[in-house]
Design a protein around this motif. Structure first.
Motif, short mmCIF file in Angstrom:
data_model
loop_
_atom_site.label_atom_id
_atom_site.label_comp_id
_atom_site.label_asym_id
_atom_site.label_seq_id
_atom_site.Cartn_x
_atom_site.Cartn_y
_atom_site.Cartn_z
N ASN A 5 -10.86 2.88 -5.61
CA ASN A 5 -10.33 3.95 -4.76
C ASN A 5 -9.59 3.34 -3.58
N LEU A 6 -8.55 2.58 -3.91
CA LEU A 6 -7.68 1.94 -2.93
C LEU A 6 -6.24 2.16 -3.38
N THR A 7 -5.33 2.32 -2.42
CA THR A 7 -3.92 2.52 -2.74
C THR A 7 -3.10 1.45 -2.03
N PHE A 8 -2.17 0.84 -2.76
CA PHE A 8 -1.24 -0.11 -2.17
C PHE A 8 0.08 0.61 -1.90
N ASN A 9 0.48 0.65 -0.64
CA ASN A 9 1.74 1.29 -0.23
C ASN A 9 2.73 0.18 0.12
N PHE A 10 3.70 -0.04 -0.76
CA PHE A 10 4.67 -1.11 -0.56
C PHE A 10 5.80 -0.62 0.35
N VAL A 11 6.04 -1.36 1.41
CA VAL A 11 7.02 -0.95 2.43
C VAL A 11 8.01 -2.08 2.67
#
Length: 308
Positions: free
Chosen positions: A46-52
């Motif tokens: 339950n982790l999200t990687f947000n690539f910026v």
């Protein structure tokens, strides 16, 4: 770097975190592969990687010649924003998918708190150290201190949560039979093992409580020769269950097996430890990696998952 899964409890992100990630020095193709294989963890954790592309970030991935490595979990918080928290040292547009998979999933495993599998307090690998020292000196230029730190170091049991030793874990280094005194070995692991998946689901669950201790219970149906029985095994350290006697065991039935699903149950072990569980009636028919119920003892609650 460069494996149980094992986690350093001091380095876990809060469950449900959205971790911002920025990639430096990669071609568009390599950057797309980093995103693709990093997100494999999010299928189970339950982790999200947000690539910026700008701003402060939790994880900074550099693609520069050299080794591949990552800080462990929240250890990246102590790194300056202009410095890498992860590096991939040999990727280019000709790299094969199986190599992207092996290295990226491994390093992002570190980034969410996983340590090397061989560093687990329950691994107990009988290393032939002189052979391993010689290999890494020749292949990586590592001195003995580097090998001690990257290969032989064993994590403190007080700071880890682990499964039984898993040679197929993505977090395990490969090692040949010549590296051990008993001829045991581990191959090149390129995908998450079944144990990796269920373990990370327990530590970062999508629903229900987060598991924070090492003890656990097996509901056991036994088939040995012509003998059939059911029982409940308690392990004070769940990772120590690989061929070892449980801390306590209760015989429940002989000559038959118990249907564990459908009815809440409680068992009290001889030491007074009481464990309760409730597994959904259709748990046996649900897909692998489904959450099938909950369990608890006097100290905490945890999720129950179906695995292989």
């Amino acid at each position: 770097s460069g494996e149980e899964l094992a986690l350093d409890t001091r380095s876990l992100w809060p469950n449900g975190s959205v971790l911002t990630v920025r990639i430096f020095g990669a071609s568009p193709f390599v950057a797309s592969k980093i995103q693709q294989f990093a997100n494999v963890w999010s299928e189970f954790a339950n982790l999200t990687f947000n690539f910026v592309n700008s701003g402060d970030t939790d994880i900074r991935v550099f693609v520069t010649p050299g080794g591949s490595w990552s800080y462990i979990g929240t250890g990246s918080k102590g790194v300056a924003q202009n410095e890498p928290t992860m590096n991939f040292g040999w990727f280019d547009d000709t790299t094969a998918d199986e190599e992207f998979s092996r290295v990226i999933i491994h390093e992002f495993g570190h980034a969410i708190g996983c340590i090397h599998e061989q560093s687990s307090p329950v691994a107990h690998i009988p290393w032939n150290k002189d052979v391993v020292y010689a290999y890494y000196l020749k292949s990586n230029g590592w001195d003995k201190a580097m090998v001690d730190s990257n290969v032989f170091a064993v994590a403190d049991q007080a700071n880890t949560i682990e499964t039984a030793f898993d040679r197929t874990s993505i977090m395990e280094y490969p090692y040949s039979p010549e590296w051990t005194t008993d001829g045991s070995s581990a191959g090149w692991n390129r995908v998450l093992s079944d144990q990796d998946k269920t373990f990370i689901m327990q530590r970062y669950p999508r629903s229900g409580p987060v598991r924070t201790t090492n003890d656990g219970v097996y509901l056991v149906n036994c088939f040995k020769d012509n003998q059939i029985s059911s029982g409940i095994a308690y392990y004070s350290f769940l990772g120590n269950n690989d061929g070892k006697q449980p801390t306590a065991y209760i015989d429940v039935a002989k000559g038959t097996n118990i249907l564990w699903e459908g009815t809440p149950e409680t068992a009290t072990f001889p030491d007074g430890n009481k464990v309760s569980w409730s597994i959904v009636a259709n748990g046996n028919s649900l897909p692998t990696y489904s959450r099938v119920g909950t369990a608890s003892n006097l100290q905490e609650h945890w999720n129950v998952y179906k695995d292989n």
